[in-house]
Design a protein around this motif. Structure first.
Motif, mmCIF file in Angstrom:
data_model
loop_
_atom_site.group_PDB
_atom_site.id
_atom_site.type_symbol
_atom_site.label_atom_id
_atom_site.label_comp_id
_atom_site.label_asym_id
_atom_site.label_seq_id
_atom_site.Cartn_x
_atom_site.Cartn_y
_atom_site.Cartn_z
ATOM 1 N N PHE A 32 0.498 7.671 -52.594
ATOM 2 C CA PHE A 32 1.622 7.472 -53.319
ATOM 3 C C PHE A 32 1.686 6.446 -54.390
ATOM 4 C CE2 PHE A 32 5.797 5.132 -54.038
ATOM 5 C CZ PHE A 32 6.519 6.449 -54.282
ATOM 6 N N LEU A 33 0.796 5.406 -54.193
ATOM 7 C CA LEU A 33 0.947 4.360 -55.289
ATOM 8 C C LEU A 33 -0.009 4.774 -56.380
ATOM 9 C CD1 LEU A 33 0.240 1.123 -53.315
ATOM 10 C CD2 LEU A 33 2.293 2.000 -54.263
ATOM 11 N N GLY B 189 -0.410 8.101 -57.140
ATOM 12 C CA GLY B 189 0.162 9.068 -57.820
ATOM 13 C C GLY B 189 1.290 8.338 -58.817
ATOM 14 N N GLY B 190 2.101 7.436 -58.448
ATOM 15 C CA GLY B 190 2.702 6.994 -59.329
ATOM 16 C C GLY B 190 2.024 6.206 -60.587
ATOM 17 N N LEU B 191 1.063 5.586 -60.339
ATOM 18 C CA LEU B 191 0.415 4.984 -61.342
ATOM 19 C C LEU B 191 -0.183 5.799 -62.316
ATOM 20 C CD1 LEU B 191 -0.938 2.002 -62.449
ATOM 21 C CD2 LEU B 191 -2.761 2.579 -60.782
ATOM 22 N N ARG C 86 4.488 -0.848 -63.616
ATOM 23 C CA ARG C 86 4.098 0.195 -62.267
ATOM 24 C C ARG C 86 3.639 -0.603 -61.394
ATOM 25 N NH1 ARG C 86 2.276 5.959 -64.988
ATOM 26 N NH2 ARG C 86 4.649 6.444 -65.574
ATOM 27 N N ALA D 254 1.060 8.641 -63.058
ATOM 28 C CA ALA D 254 2.195 9.748 -63.639
ATOM 29 C C ALA D 254 2.126 9.497 -65.125
ATOM 30 C CB ALA D 254 3.282 9.402 -62.938
ATOM 31 N N PRO D 255 2.316 10.850 -65.618
ATOM 32 C CA PRO D 255 2.566 10.834 -67.165
ATOM 33 C C PRO D 255 3.517 9.892 -67.605
ATOM 34 C CG PRO D 255 3.201 12.607 -66.205
ATOM 35 C CD PRO D 255 2.738 12.153 -65.137
ATOM 36 N N LEU D 256 2.967 9.237 -68.740
ATOM 37 C CA LEU D 256 4.112 8.416 -69.272
ATOM 38 C C LEU D 256 5.403 9.282 -69.586
ATOM 39 C CD1 LEU D 256 2.038 5.878 -71.427
ATOM 40 C CD2 LEU D 256 2.958 5.706 -69.220
ATOM 41 N N PHE E 193 6.515 -1.843 -59.311
ATOM 42 C CA PHE E 193 7.080 -0.636 -58.721
ATOM 43 C C PHE E 193 6.126 -0.546 -57.462
ATOM 44 C CE2 PHE E 193 8.320 1.706 -62.625
ATOM 45 C CZ PHE E 193 9.749 0.807 -62.766
ATOM 46 N N MET E 194 4.779 -0.748 -57.611
ATOM 47 C CA MET E 194 4.115 -0.596 -56.295
ATOM 48 C C MET E 194 4.126 -1.488 -55.634
ATOM 49 S SD MET E 194 0.359 0.835 -57.805
ATOM 50 C CE MET E 194 0.344 -0.270 -59.372
#
Lengths: 230, 230, 230, 230
Positions: free
Chosen positions: B206-207, B209-211, B166, B213-215, B169-170
């Motif tokens: 956004f970052l 939210g992504g970090l 992640r 996020a449920p696995l 991705f960030m």
DNA sequence: AATGAATGAGACTTCATTCAT
DNA sequence: GATGAATGAAGTCTCATTCAT
């Protein structure tokens, strides 16, 4: 008449395209010389100019060959979902899955060079070369427009500008995910190159998490203001 | 010291570095020739080799000059948070803000070339050139290790591998955000180049939210298995 | 015979010759590539080698096609005058008119490409290419010999060497006259391209004036010496 | 410090110019490759681009070097005659001698390459290459204007257009005279290359004969008409 | 500290030509 | 009779680098 008698194997053109694709990924456009390409393709140096006209035209053809298929599949996936939805707005996760799922599917195809191409593509979004950018923009125009429309419908309460930005962020995350191990090793030398099929769920949950994240306060405020004004 | 005796202004070295930085961003490393650099810097062609030894060494110096400062600031921001936390684990948002906030701050500095550099840097993560990757990895080693450690402490329930991905991705999302308008226009020709200071909250939500996020289910399952095994 | 069956129109050969003639005039032999020729003739690239064997052979054929006719006409005009003269030596003006009149007539024929060819020919006299010179010399051998003989008879008092030189000068003047406006504009940009039929009397009076000009003193003296010695 | 230690002899630039001049004359511009030039000049292949920038720029410099001198001398000769004439119109023979005498003088200078250059120049007037024509026109503009003015004064009764044409014819005759033996042998294989100093009186009497030749009847008539109309 | 000149290697492209079909 | 594909040679130009000054 048999393939054995044909001077240059089954297809000189395809051999050149494959060699170019792979070398462009490894060394970049500028650092890949015509000699490297024709050498790897086992083809005469002049063959590239005969078949494609110039190095730039070859670059374009490398992309066109794959992008045509890729974007067709993306639209196909989107339309399949829309058919299922029967006129109702799609769930964002379906739209995201349609777009990025196709990308990852091609990225997982190591047998027909799809993986090679996707890594090349990820790099190319940030390519400085002007004419490459121009070409990519044209190739993407239609498909992006369609997906953005779908997202606008799916998220009517989110400002369009915000959706555009988040789509942009998602493209970045995906590109890095695919360009993949190289860049990861940049941050963690001992990172193990594991089963690429597990990338899909990983990336998807990250992307959706980002897409659904609460809007930053400023945006919320400015929206409220606009709403009041209206 | 007077202008008459010093033909090349106050600092030939800095003039070369600035010209190189800007040209690398516009054209890429390969497509930027020594002549272009010395031409824009209004400096003798041989001056680059005199001052830096080679083109590759110049490239390294372009990055070192900025990265040293950038990573020092990142560590500084992290340590400041840690001092405030007084030994407790940091909140993930604080860690992310420390790392990417410093990036965006430099990206917003158009006066001292920070913006130019950050766009160059975003592109360079995917640079094919081997020695550049190597160099970047070395420069980043320490700071990445420190931030990862902080994240591991902050998210003890998330598998480390997942955190690494992640973070990756960030990095991708941020790079695209900074490489910015260019790539965005690739997808939306009529996109307006607006206030860059508004990028920060956008990207940050956004970052995060992504970090957070449920696995993905698979990961959860495999974790359960491992836990049972232990 | 129908257009459908004859892919390349009535005469591929002639199309190539015409295209080559025109391109040679515009760009010169070296700068005219086979691709340019076959492109303008709308003919396959290999057709030139198929029909003529090589580029050099094509060049020769371009000249032979026209020179055969040109020199036949020149000899015809000379013989017509000789028939009228009934055995008496011809007046120099008649000889000059026979030779250069035919040239100018062809140069005035813009409909069948004669004008194009004559301008090409004028340039070619000074062509460096060895084999072209060789070829021209052969094509001209007979006709020059006949005209020189006629001039020797017409001007028995003028040393033959002198006649040869003056013929040479006349060739130069004519070539420039035909290469014409291009070179003239080189000296006078605002020169009007006027009726080409008026070139004939202009050139003719100049040539005759030069041909009849008094011999330089040195020549007269050396002739006297030789006469005395005899 | 001595010439012996200097890597490339006294002057690399001049060596290139000399080699180019000679090879251009022998083979033409197109057929002379950079390799031929640098080979003959015993200079590195890249030296031409370093010193001149391109092959075209080298061609221009070859001409500029000589034409500057040539046209300066021509103007000098004309002005010397005008000084002697003390305001009176010059005799046509003086004007012609000033212009073409200087040409022939340079053509006779075999020691400093003047002969080589003049033969090259004669050929170049009919050169198809567009940029060469353009360049020559610019170099000649001033000197031609001055000489034409002098001729107009010297021959007030001859229509200016007629003078322009005859000057054109004279240029042609001279060019052939200088391109010389090559073209002559084209017409008379056994022509002996004799003392070039005897060319001057030969050419001059021919040129003056042509210049003073009676106007063609048509011109005389049209002049009479114009006079009557006035 | 700085530079003008020079260089060997290699870049992309175009050339005329050949050959199997 | 005609052609699409292919090729070896050669073209001009640019590259990063070196060196004597």
């Amino acid at each position: 008449m048999s393939e054995a008698t044909a001077k240059q194997g089954p297809d000189t053109r395809a051999r050149i395209l494959n060699a170019a694709e792979s070398l462009f990924m490894t060394h970049g456009f500028e650092a890949t010389s015509m000699r490297m390409i024709t050498g790897q393709a086992e083809v005469n140096l002049a063959a590239v100019n005969y078949h494609f006209g110039s190095k730039d035209a070859l670059i374009q053809e490398v992309f066109r060959r794959r992008l045509t298929e890729l974007n067709r599949d993306r639209l196909g996936a989107l339309e399949a979902e829309e058919a299922l939805a029967n006129g109702a707005p799609l769930k964002p996760s379906k739209i995201v899955a349609a777009f990025f799922g196709v990308s990852l599917k091609m990225a997982a195809d190591t047998e027909h060079g799809g993986a090679t191409f996707m890594r090349l593509l990820g790099r190319t979004y940030t390519e400085p070369n002007e004419f490459v950018r121009q070409f990519l923009a044209e190739e993407y125009a239609e498909v992006v427009q369609r997906f953005m429309s779908a997202l606008y419908r799916a998220l009517p309460d989110v400002p369009r500008e915000e959706i555009l930005w988040r789509f942009h962020f998602m493209m970045g995350a995906m590109s890095y995910a695919i360009a993949g191990t190289d860049a990861l090793q940049l941050f963690a030398g001992d990172f193990d190159d594991e089963d690429p099929t597990r990338l899909m769920p990983r990336l998807m949950s990250f992307l959706l998490g980002g897409l659904r994240a609460p809007l930053p306060e400023e945006v919320i405020e400015s929206r409220a203001i606009r709403r009041d004004a209206a």
